[in-house]
Design an enzyme around this catalytic site. Sequence first.
Site, PDB file in Angstrom:
ATOM      1  N   ILE A   1     -27.609 -46.206 105.149  1.00  0.00           N
ATOM      2  CA  ILE A   1     -27.449 -47.248 106.066  1.00  0.00           C
ATOM      3  C   ILE A   1     -27.122 -48.483 105.096  1.00  0.00           C
ATOM      4  CG2 ILE A   1     -28.714 -49.009 108.109  1.00  0.00           C
ATOM      5  CD1 ILE A   1     -27.752 -45.956 108.526  1.00  0.00           C
ATOM      6  N   GLU A   2     -25.899 -49.430 105.549  1.00  0.00           N
ATOM      7  CA  GLU A   2     -25.497 -50.748 104.382  1.00  0.00           C
ATOM      8  C   GLU A   2     -25.611 -51.734 105.250  1.00  0.00           C
ATOM      9  OE1 GLU A   2     -22.873 -49.295 101.478  1.00  0.00           O
ATOM     10  OE2 GLU A   2     -23.028 -47.380 101.515  1.00  0.00           O
ATOM     11  N   ASN A   3     -25.168 -51.790 106.886  1.00  0.00           N
ATOM     12  CA  ASN A   3     -25.331 -52.959 107.200  1.00  0.00           C
ATOM     13  C   ASN A   3     -26.100 -53.968 107.172  1.00  0.00           C
ATOM     14  OD1 ASN A   3     -23.138 -52.484 108.052  1.00  0.00           O
ATOM     15  ND2 ASN A   3     -23.222 -51.670 110.310  1.00  0.00           N
TER      16      ASN A   3
END
Length: 311
Positions: free
Chosen positions: A158-160
């Site tokens: 998860i990079e958002n």
Amino acid sequence: MAADYSQSSTKTLLIILSIFIAFSLFNFRSSEACGVSTYWGQKSSQGSLQELCETGYFKYVNIGFLSQFGCGRTPVLNLDGHCDPSSGACTSLSAEIRSCQSLDIKVQLSLGGPLGNYGLCSADDAHGLVSYLLRTYLAPGATGPLGDAPLDGIDLAIENTYSTLYWDDLVTDLATIIGLPKKVYLSAAPSCPYPDPILGKAIGTGHVDNVWVKLYDNAQCDCDAGIPNVLASWLEWSHSLPAASQLFFGLAPNSQCPLDQILAAIKLSTNYGGVMLSGGINDYPDIPHIHTAACGYQTLSREGSLMSMVD
């Protein structure tokens, strides 16, 4: 500018290595408990999934990415460069997934990635996603884009940065699924500054089996910041993880990290799990050496061995 790995940092490095020794109590993991993890699905140059598994270098392969989901969005799997899941063209991967699993490789679905439209809007949203993952990817006879081969687990990439909530609900639900014939493995790929603002609470649940911390692309704790900074970040992660979690050193493609030197230190951690490669196999021309260095062990003594690590 790249960091200077000269003898000028030896004293600081020795101090950090001494801390590792003090905490480790020489309780090494066997090489059988160690492994290399990688991602597959975004580059056609990676070759097929089966070819990747048959190299013999990997213990975990993360298929990525499920790049759209949550908050009412229809889940979308993106395997750019390999096949089009929406057309049904990826169901043939079931045979390759089973082939990898027959080699004792854990094959997981990776959620998120650097691009995509994803997030969770509530705990109920997390529960709904777990139901979708169960019937589509995890349960025997699953009917999803990858065919009917049940995967071994779920990876959170998860990079958002705007999507920071409810990942702990997701992993708790996944970890407490009942009725499956085998364990659902869980992993997460946080950035190296501790704690990770996105995945920190999820990792803190104690349900995440493998944490591949990305020790790159961050001025606080990547190799350009210097070996002492890298080791200090690793040490903080190592001694903050729940007892059941293993920690992996995340390595970027074409990394200039002095990997042998770093691994000699971090393998002293009792929760050391191995190395995670964030790119495709062709991004790491020295993959045979990485595999050997990640899971090979040498006998360390209290005298003489530390200086040899930084010579």
